[in-house]
Design an enzyme around this catalytic site. Structure first.
Site, PDB file in Angstrom:
ATOM      1  NE  ARG A  44      -3.457  -0.156   2.869  1.00 11.34           N
ATOM      2  CZ  ARG A  44      -3.983  -0.567   4.032  1.00 11.34           C
ATOM      3  NH1 ARG A  44      -3.692   0.086   5.154  1.00 11.34           N
ATOM      4  NH2 ARG A  44      -4.780  -1.612   4.081  1.00 11.34           N
ATOM      5  NE  ARG A  62      -1.876   1.969   9.567  1.00 15.25           N
ATOM      6  CZ  ARG A  62      -2.739   0.977   9.333  1.00 15.25           C
ATOM      7  NH1 ARG A  62      -3.583   1.036   8.323  1.00 15.25           N
ATOM      8  NH2 ARG A  62      -2.770  -0.077  10.109  1.00 15.25           N
ATOM      9  CE  LYS A  94      -5.629  -0.620  11.490  1.00 13.99           C
ATOM     10  NZ  LYS A  94      -6.580  -1.284  10.569  1.00 13.99           N
ATOM     11  CE  LYS A 154      -7.013   3.372   9.308  1.00 14.19           C
ATOM     12  NZ  LYS A 154      -8.123   2.525   8.813  1.00 14.19           N
ATOM     13  CB  CYS A 163     -13.650  -3.759   2.164  1.00 16.02           C
ATOM     14  SG  CYS A 163     -14.284  -5.412   2.520  1.00 16.02           S
ATOM     15  CB  CYS A 208      -9.007  -9.426   3.002  1.00 17.72           C
ATOM     16  SG  CYS A 208      -9.079  -8.939   4.737  1.00 17.72           S
ATOM     17  CB  CYS A 228     -14.675  -9.182   8.342  1.00 12.28           C
ATOM     18  SG  CYS A 228     -13.414  -7.939   8.643  1.00 12.28           S
ATOM     19  CB  CYS A 281     -11.804  -1.944   5.104  1.00 10.62           C
ATOM     20  SG  CYS A 281     -10.753  -2.832   6.265  1.00 10.62           S
TER      21      CYS A 281
HETATM   22 FE1  SRM Z   1      -8.725  -1.887   6.546  1.00 12.01          FE
HETATM   23  C1  SRM Z   1      -7.336  -4.499   8.166  1.00 12.01           C
HETATM   24  C2  SRM Z   1      -8.030  -3.254   3.588  1.00 12.01           C
HETATM   25  C3  SRM Z   1      -9.473   1.049   5.046  1.00 12.01           C
HETATM   26  C4  SRM Z   1     -10.294  -0.843   9.404  1.00 12.01           C
HETATM   27  N1  SRM Z   1      -7.767  -3.563   5.980  1.00 12.01           N
HETATM   28  C5  SRM Z   1      -7.226  -4.494   6.814  1.00 12.01           C
HETATM   29  C6  SRM Z   1      -6.418  -5.524   6.011  1.00 12.01           C
HETATM   30  C7  SRM Z   1      -4.998  -5.055   5.941  1.00 12.01           C
HETATM   31  C8  SRM Z   1      -6.548  -6.992   6.488  1.00 12.01           C
HETATM   32  C9  SRM Z   1      -5.564  -7.519   7.493  1.00 12.01           C
HETATM   33  O1  SRM Z   1      -5.325  -6.883   8.531  1.00 12.01           O
HETATM   34  O2  SRM Z   1      -5.059  -8.619   7.246  1.00 12.01           O
HETATM   35  C10 SRM Z   1      -7.134  -5.392   4.638  1.00 12.01           C
HETATM   36  C11 SRM Z   1      -6.317  -5.784   3.408  1.00 12.01           C
HETATM   37  C12 SRM Z   1      -7.229  -6.375   2.368  1.00 12.01           C
HETATM   38  C13 SRM Z   1      -6.567  -6.594   1.072  1.00 12.01           C
HETATM   39  O3  SRM Z   1      -6.450  -7.768   0.651  1.00 12.01           O
HETATM   40  O4  SRM Z   1      -6.198  -5.633   0.416  1.00 12.01           O
HETATM   41  C14 SRM Z   1      -7.658  -3.978   4.707  1.00 12.01           C
HETATM   42  N2  SRM Z   1      -8.638  -1.204   4.673  1.00 12.01           N
HETATM   43  C15 SRM Z   1      -8.420  -1.956   3.576  1.00 12.01           C
HETATM   44  C16 SRM Z   1      -8.704  -1.176   2.310  1.00 12.01           C
HETATM   45  C17 SRM Z   1      -7.792  -1.542   1.152  1.00 12.01           C
HETATM   46  C18 SRM Z   1     -10.174  -1.367   1.941  1.00 12.01           C
HETATM   47  C19 SRM Z   1     -10.581  -0.881   0.571  1.00 12.01           C
HETATM   48  O5  SRM Z   1     -11.306  -1.641  -0.066  1.00 12.01           O
HETATM   49  O6  SRM Z   1     -10.225   0.204   0.159  1.00 12.01           O
HETATM   50  C20 SRM Z   1      -8.524   0.254   2.852  1.00 12.01           C
HETATM   51  C21 SRM Z   1      -7.106   0.733   2.770  1.00 12.01           C
HETATM   52  C22 SRM Z   1      -6.992   2.118   3.305  1.00 12.01           C
HETATM   53  C23 SRM Z   1      -5.655   2.757   3.109  1.00 12.01           C
HETATM   54  O7  SRM Z   1      -5.344   3.119   1.990  1.00 12.01           O
HETATM   55  O8  SRM Z   1      -4.947   2.951   4.108  1.00 12.01           O
HETATM   56  C24 SRM Z   1      -8.904   0.060   4.303  1.00 12.01           C
HETATM   57  N3  SRM Z   1      -9.622  -0.163   7.140  1.00 12.01           N
HETATM   58  C25 SRM Z   1      -9.944   0.886   6.329  1.00 12.01           C
HETATM   59  C26 SRM Z   1     -10.869   1.757   6.991  1.00 12.01           C
HETATM   60  C27 SRM Z   1     -11.520   2.989   6.401  1.00 12.01           C
HETATM   61  C28 SRM Z   1     -10.774   4.245   6.706  1.00 12.01           C
HETATM   62  O9  SRM Z   1      -9.767   4.236   7.394  1.00 12.01           O
HETATM   63  O10 SRM Z   1     -11.250   5.268   6.258  1.00 12.01           O
HETATM   64  C29 SRM Z   1     -11.114   1.208   8.232  1.00 12.01           C
HETATM   65  C30 SRM Z   1     -12.118   1.732   9.289  1.00 12.01           C
HETATM   66  C31 SRM Z   1     -11.640   2.940   9.999  1.00 12.01           C
HETATM   67  C32 SRM Z   1     -10.827   2.567  11.197  1.00 12.01           C
HETATM   68  O11 SRM Z   1      -9.631   2.386  11.062  1.00 12.01           O
HETATM   69  O12 SRM Z   1     -11.421   2.429  12.273  1.00 12.01           O
HETATM   70  C33 SRM Z   1     -10.318   0.002   8.320  1.00 12.01           C
HETATM   71  N4  SRM Z   1      -8.756  -2.533   8.459  1.00 12.01           N
HETATM   72  C34 SRM Z   1      -9.524  -2.000   9.472  1.00 12.01           C
HETATM   73  C35 SRM Z   1      -9.392  -2.821  10.649  1.00 12.01           C
HETATM   74  C36 SRM Z   1     -10.095  -2.592  12.011  1.00 12.01           C
HETATM   75  C37 SRM Z   1      -9.329  -1.642  12.860  1.00 12.01           C
HETATM   76  C38 SRM Z   1      -9.882  -1.550  14.256  1.00 12.01           C
HETATM   77  O13 SRM Z   1      -9.761  -0.486  14.855  1.00 12.01           O
HETATM   78  O14 SRM Z   1     -10.390  -2.528  14.767  1.00 12.01           O
HETATM   79  C39 SRM Z   1      -8.542  -3.892  10.294  1.00 12.01           C
HETATM   80  C40 SRM Z   1      -8.102  -5.063  11.182  1.00 12.01           C
HETATM   81  C41 SRM Z   1      -7.056  -4.683  12.163  1.00 12.01           C
HETATM   82  O15 SRM Z   1      -6.471  -3.608  12.132  1.00 12.01           O
HETATM   83  O16 SRM Z   1      -6.815  -5.518  13.035  1.00 12.01           O
HETATM   84  C42 SRM Z   1      -8.171  -3.681   8.915  1.00 12.01           C
HETATM   85 FE1  SF4 Z   2     -10.763  -7.468   4.968  1.00  9.53          FE
HETATM   86 FE2  SF4 Z   2     -12.673  -7.018   6.725  1.00  9.53          FE
HETATM   87 FE3  SF4 Z   2     -11.231  -4.979   5.816  1.00  9.53          FE
HETATM   88 FE4  SF4 Z   2     -12.956  -6.131   4.233  1.00  9.53          FE
HETATM   89  S1  SF4 Z   2     -13.467  -5.064   6.125  1.00  9.53           S
HETATM   90  S2  SF4 Z   2     -10.827  -5.643   3.681  1.00  9.53           S
HETATM   91  S3  SF4 Z   2     -12.877  -8.247   4.860  1.00  9.53           S
HETATM   92  S4  SF4 Z   2     -10.462  -6.628   7.031  1.00  9.53           S
END
Ligand code: SRM
Ligand code: SF4
Length: 563
Positions: free
Chosen positions: A87, A156, A220, A222, A439, A445, A484, A488
């Site tokens: 990323r 980030r 993390k 943001k 997402c 993922c 899930c 995201c």
């Molecule tokens: Fe996310 C984890 C994809 C935005 C909350 N996110 C992941 C992972 C890395 C899975 C992992 O941990 O193994 C995913 C990778 C999937 C893949 O195969 O690419 C993933 N997140 C994404 C993306 C690519 C979704 C998308 O379709 O665009 C976004 C990348 C953003 C970026 O460029 O940095 C993405 N993730 C978000 C957002 C939205 C935002 O930030 O605006 C959130 C919710 C906001 C937040 O952070 O609270 C988000 N991602 C999570 C979480 C839950 C965090 C938490 O506080 O519990 C995880 C899991 C974790 O961190 O344990 C996670």
């Molecule tokens: Fe993966 Fe869950 Fe984030 Fe979708 S919402 S990219 S399934 S971690």
């Protein structure tokens, strides 16, 4: 402290808990190096060690495997099909055409041939095998880009309302995003050392991290900058957001909101999404200092024992908003002023052409779920490459996974239209589809419980029919799906949110505000497609008949007590 006293004091209880495993890994990592060098050089496996898998996130990468191939490979007793996701860090989503071309090439040469625009204004590459990681990042570096701190327990990519060319205020917001991003970068040179063959730091000693310390943040972090009336960045979903106040066409300051976050775990009441709350106002030139102060509070007081409770939203919940504001102010030379009012009108993107006062043109192009690929007659990837090769415009990625072809001249506008048409990239999608986001989820993922990116398009087709049957084909409704509960695609802010529960089954959330200022609520659990369509069909029919003038779907289900 005696156990009884500890039980009455949750913070003392927290501090008495052992730090999580990740804290130990960070502490021992010599500023994020770990054994990544050795792990990348080791050719017997496509993977890296478990500890290094945590550290590589700080360098913008995840070790993944193709989950579609798991059963077959397990049957044949083969290792998983490992590959890395990378990323990039692209503050506010702005790339030059040269940079875009380099990333387009990289996708073909080193990854799976597609670029994935994310919900945070950047690009992800999937399917980079271990032997290609260094080569891929060298190409990233040669394009004056990097993936430093794009993932991991650290600040980030910083977002800002899209398109700095729109006005002086947007330009100023963009500059703030860049300044905060630069200021909060780690000092560690590990990314260069491990992936780009930089010279080793003198004596191999790890660098000091004056802002973060050797264990970085508990989780993390943001940050976004929003320019009202657009809330495209979803300011309330993040740890920290700055909401711009403009006077006489100039950005003068920011209302600061903190403690938002989407992540949750099914069945765990200790975790939940939260929207950020106002903590004050700062003049524009103090935004970087405020960001550092808030990061400092989270560094010092965030939960380092239980990672599921380690985001800033829980620090504020555990200690109280007043305590938090006082702690931030204690670290600032000038305390925050009272928050100023702001008004948002929506959190989506307006697709199509716009022009600015300098006579430049900008096209916001809908990219379904952010996937830039050539698929059948839809040859978006080739079209964007040709546009980058033949015009001088920039590329701006939006928080809604779309792209803006920005800063185009009068001559370039028709050329862009021609190129898109000749590559089958015709727009004219329904307003429902244009306001839907999914997402990534399967197959890459590791946390996905259900499909998302690969499934939402067909579900939208069915929902389009229901909206059209009810005379609502032109009604804007935000729909977001995740595989899930991690959130995201920010599904808990959508008017209709689908959250993956099991293969083919989703929790249905309803009632988010159309401007992203209110969380939705869980309406029904674990529904398959047939049940989702039945439940939504009835609600949409009710909405068509009983809604108030200009009432959004989210407001309607909230007002009428559906949720
Ligand atoms: Fe996310 C984890 C994809 C935005 C909350 N996110 C992941 C992972 C890395 C899975 C992992 O941990 O193994 C995913 C990778 C999937 C893949 O195969 O690419 C993933 N997140 C994404 C993306 C690519 C979704 C998308 O379709 O665009 C976004 C990348 C953003 C970026 O460029 O940095 C993405 N993730 C978000 C957002 C939205 C935002 O930030 O605006 C959130 C919710 C906001 C937040 O952070 O609270 C988000 N991602 C999570 C979480 C839950 C965090 C938490 O506080 O519990 C995880 C899991 C974790 O961190 O344990 C996670
Ligand atoms: Fe993966 Fe869950 Fe984030 Fe979708 S919402 S990219 S399934 S971690």
């Amino acid at each position: 402290m005696a156990p009884a006293a500890r039980a009455r004091n949750p913070q003392a209880k927290l501090m008495a808990q052992e730090p999580s495993r990740n804290e130990t890994i960070k502490q021992a990592s010599r500023a994020l190096r770990g054994t990544l060098q050795e792990g990348l050089d080791e050719i017997a496996s496509g993977a890296i060690s478990e500890d290094d898998q945590q550290l590589v996130k700080f360098h913008g990468m995840y070790l993944q495997d193709d989950r579609d191939l798991r059963p077959e490979r397990a049957k044949r007793k083969l290792d998983r099909a490992y590959a890395f996701m990378a990323r990039l860090r692209i503050p506010a989503g702005l790339l030059s055409r040269e940079q875009y071309l380099a990333m387009d090439r990289l996708a073909d040469d080193r990854a799976n041939g597609t670029l994935r625009l994310t919900t945070r204004q950047t690009i992800q590459f999937h399917g980079i095998i271990k032997s290609n990681v260094r080569a891929a990042l060298r190409e990233v570096n040669a394009a004056m880009l990097n993936s430093i701190a794009a993932c991991g327990d650290i600040n980030r990519n910083v977002m800002a309302t899209s398109n700095p060319y729109r006005s002086a205020v947007h330009r100023a917001a963009f500059e703030t995003a860049r300044a905060i991003s630069d200021h909060l970068l780690p000092k560690s040179r590990a990314w260069y050392e491990i992936f780009i063959d930089d010279e080793k730091v003198a004596g191999g000693e790890p660098e000091d991290e004056p802002i973060y310390g050797q264990t970085y943040l508990p989780r993390k972090f943001k940050i976004t900058i929003a320019v009202p009336p657009d809330n495209d960045v979803d300011a309330f979903a993040h740890d920290l957001s700055f909401i711009a106040l403009a006077e006489a066409g100039r950005l003068v300051g920011y209302t600061v909101v903190a403690g938002g976050g989407m992540g949750a775990t099914h069945g765990d009441p200790e975790t939940h999404p939260a929207i950020a709350q106002a903590i004050g106002y700062c003049p524009a030139d103090q935004a970087v200092a405020v960001a550092e102060a808030v990061v400092g509070v989270q560094r010092d007081f965030g939960n380092r024992a239980v990672r599921k409770r380690a985001r800033l939203k829980y620090t504020i919940e555990d200690r109280g908003l007043d305590w938090f504001i006082a702690e931030v102010n204690r670290r600032l030379a000038t305390p925050l002023q009272p928050a100023r009012p702001f008004h948002f009108t929506g959190n989506g993107d307006a697709t199509g052409w716009t022009s600015d006062t300098d006579g430049r043109h900008h096209l916001t192009l809908f990219v379904e779920n952010g996937r830039i690929a050539d698929r059948g007659d839809w040859r978006l990837k080739s079209a964007l490459r040709t546009i980058a090769q033949t015009t001088a415009g920039d590329f701006v990625f939006t928080p809604n996974q779309n792209v803006i072809l920005a800063n185009l001249t009068d001559d370039e506008k028709p050329r862009v239209q021609e190129i898109l048409a000749s590559h089958g990239v015709v727009q004219g999608f329904s307003i429902l589809r244009e306001n839907a986001m999914a997402c990534v989820a399967l197959p890459t993922c590791g946390l996905a419980l259900a499909e998302s990116e690969r499934y939402l398009p067909s579900l939208i087709t069915r929902l389009e029919r229901i909206f059209a049957e009810n005379g609502l084909a032109d009604q804007r409704v935000t729909v977001r799906m995740t595989g899930c509960p991690n959130g995201c695609a920010r599904p808990y802010l959508a008017e209709i949110g689908f959250v993956g529960r099991n293969p083919g089954r989703y929790n249905l959330h309803l009632g988010g505000a159309a401007d992203g200022t209110r969380l939705n609520r869980l309406y029904r659990e674990d529904l398959d497609e047939a049940d989702l369509l039945t439940v939504l069909g009835k609600l949409i029919a009710d909405y068509a008949m009983k809604r108030g003038p200009a009432e959004s779907f989210g407001d309607f289900v909230t007002r009428t007590g559906v949720i």
